[in-house]
Design a protein around this motif. Structure first.
Motif, PDB file in Angstrom:
ATOM      1  N   ASP A 116       0.510  -1.395  -0.166  1.00 33.49           N
ATOM      2  CA  ASP A 116       0.186   0.250   0.021  1.00 33.49           C
ATOM      3  C   ASP A 116       0.323   1.669   0.029  1.00 33.49           C
ATOM      4  OD1 ASP A 116      -2.593   1.485   0.172  1.00 33.49           O
ATOM      5  OD2 ASP A 116      -2.060   1.802   2.642  1.00 33.49           O
ATOM      6  N   TRP A 117       1.925   1.375   0.584  1.00 34.57           N
ATOM      7  CA  TRP A 117       2.966   2.640   0.919  1.00 34.57           C
ATOM      8  C   TRP A 117       3.615   2.837  -0.350  1.00 34.57           C
ATOM      9  CZ3 TRP A 117       3.805   6.503   3.791  1.00 34.57           C
ATOM     10  CH2 TRP A 117       2.418   6.363   4.783  1.00 34.57           C
ATOM     11  N   LYS A 150       2.415   2.148  -3.412  1.00 37.23           N
ATOM     12  CA  LYS A 150       1.575   2.767  -4.255  1.00 37.23           C
ATOM     13  C   LYS A 150       1.435   4.458  -4.683  1.00 37.23           C
ATOM     14  CE  LYS A 150      -1.551  -1.319  -4.599  1.00 37.23           C
ATOM     15  NZ  LYS A 150      -2.438  -2.061  -4.486  1.00 37.23           N
ATOM     16  N   LYS A 151       1.234   4.321  -3.424  1.00 39.67           N
ATOM     17  CA  LYS A 151       0.963   6.297  -2.319  1.00 39.67           C
ATOM     18  C   LYS A 151       3.118   6.815  -2.873  1.00 39.67           C
ATOM     19  CE  LYS A 151      -1.531   5.303   0.740  1.00 39.67           C
ATOM     20  NZ  LYS A 151      -2.361   5.021   2.696  1.00 39.67           N
ATOM     21  N   PRO A 178       4.947   7.546  -5.223  1.00 40.49           N
ATOM     22  CA  PRO A 178       4.478   8.023  -6.896  1.00 40.49           C
ATOM     23  C   PRO A 178       3.845   9.690  -6.123  1.00 40.49           C
ATOM     24  CG  PRO A 178       4.221   6.216  -7.194  1.00 40.49           C
ATOM     25  CD  PRO A 178       4.409   6.088  -6.118  1.00 40.49           C
ATOM     26  N   GLU A 179       2.921   9.445  -5.312  1.00 41.15           N
ATOM     27  CA  GLU A 179       2.063  10.707  -4.863  1.00 41.15           C
ATOM     28  C   GLU A 179       2.244  11.610  -4.889  1.00 41.15           C
ATOM     29  OE1 GLU A 179      -1.349   8.682  -3.844  1.00 41.15           O
ATOM     30  OE2 GLU A 179      -1.928   7.880  -5.408  1.00 41.15           O
ATOM     31  N   ALA A 180       3.873  11.167  -3.599  1.00 38.52           N
ATOM     32  CA  ALA A 180       4.734  11.734  -2.358  1.00 38.52           C
ATOM     33  C   ALA A 180       5.094  13.031  -2.789  1.00 38.52           C
ATOM     34  CB  ALA A 180       5.542  11.092  -1.698  1.00 38.52           C
ATOM     35  N   GLU A 181       4.920  14.856  -2.023  1.00 40.30           N
ATOM     36  CA  GLU A 181       5.495  15.245  -3.057  1.00 40.30           C
ATOM     37  C   GLU A 181       7.229  15.520  -1.821  1.00 40.30           C
ATOM     38  OE1 GLU A 181       4.769  20.076  -2.122  1.00 40.30           O
ATOM     39  OE2 GLU A 181       3.182  18.936  -2.490  1.00 40.30           O
TER      40      GLU A 181
END
Length: 168
Positions: A37-38, A40-41, A43-46
């Motif tokens: 789950d992490w 997957k996240k 690429p969305e991290a700024e």
């Protein structure tokens, strides 16, 4: 009074209890699912220069508060491997930010280069031929104090990295 879960429960099961049962297998499956789950996240991290610099400092703070004390891996005694990984992560963040840091604060960059080299030299003394590190229960209190001093010596200038790379 809370249910104990996570990596440390598995660590205790493996190293102290020497058993892996159905509960541990379920926990391992849950941890793998959480990790996916992490992933997957990510690429969305700024990620900004400031967040990288602060993250480097947080990695080092984690060493100072958990790994140097021996509390982090109290069953496996693999604290030095975790210690080295945190230092490596902090150093990688610094390396990525170094061009800007060196331009804006050359003295800070020189200090960080020196402090990272010193802590890497210290860690190298405990690295085994197979790539593992000395079991932390074999590290004396005096040696732990040396590690603590090295972390603190690096932590102070590393705390200034975010200010040195902030975009104005």
């Amino acid at each position: 009074g809370q249910e104990w879960t996570g990596w440390h429960k598995l660590e205790k099961s493996l190293w102290a209890d020497a058993k892996i049962g159905d509960d541990e297998k379920k926990l391992a499956d849950r941890l793998v699912a959480d990790l996916k789950d992490w992933q997957k996240k990510i690429p969305e991290a700024e990620i900004t220069a400031t967040s990288m610099a602060n993250g480097a400092k947080e990695l080092l703070d984690e060493v100072a508060t958990g790994k140097v004390t021996g509390e982090e891996d109290r069953y496996s005694h693999t604290d030095l491997a975790d210690f080295a990984a945190n230092v490596e992560g902090a150093e990688k963040a610094y390396e990525l930010l170094k061009p800007v840091a060196a331009e804006k604060d050359a003295d800070l960059a020189k200090t960080l280069d020196s402090e990272f080299a010193a802590i890497q030299t210290l860690l190298a003394k405990y690295k085994q031929a197979d790539g593992s590190y000395t079991s932390y229960d074999k590290v004396t209190d005096t040696e732990r104090k040396t590690f603590s001093d090295a972390v603190n010596s690096l932590g102070e200038p590393l705390s200034k990295l975010a200010a040195a790379v902030v975009v104005k």
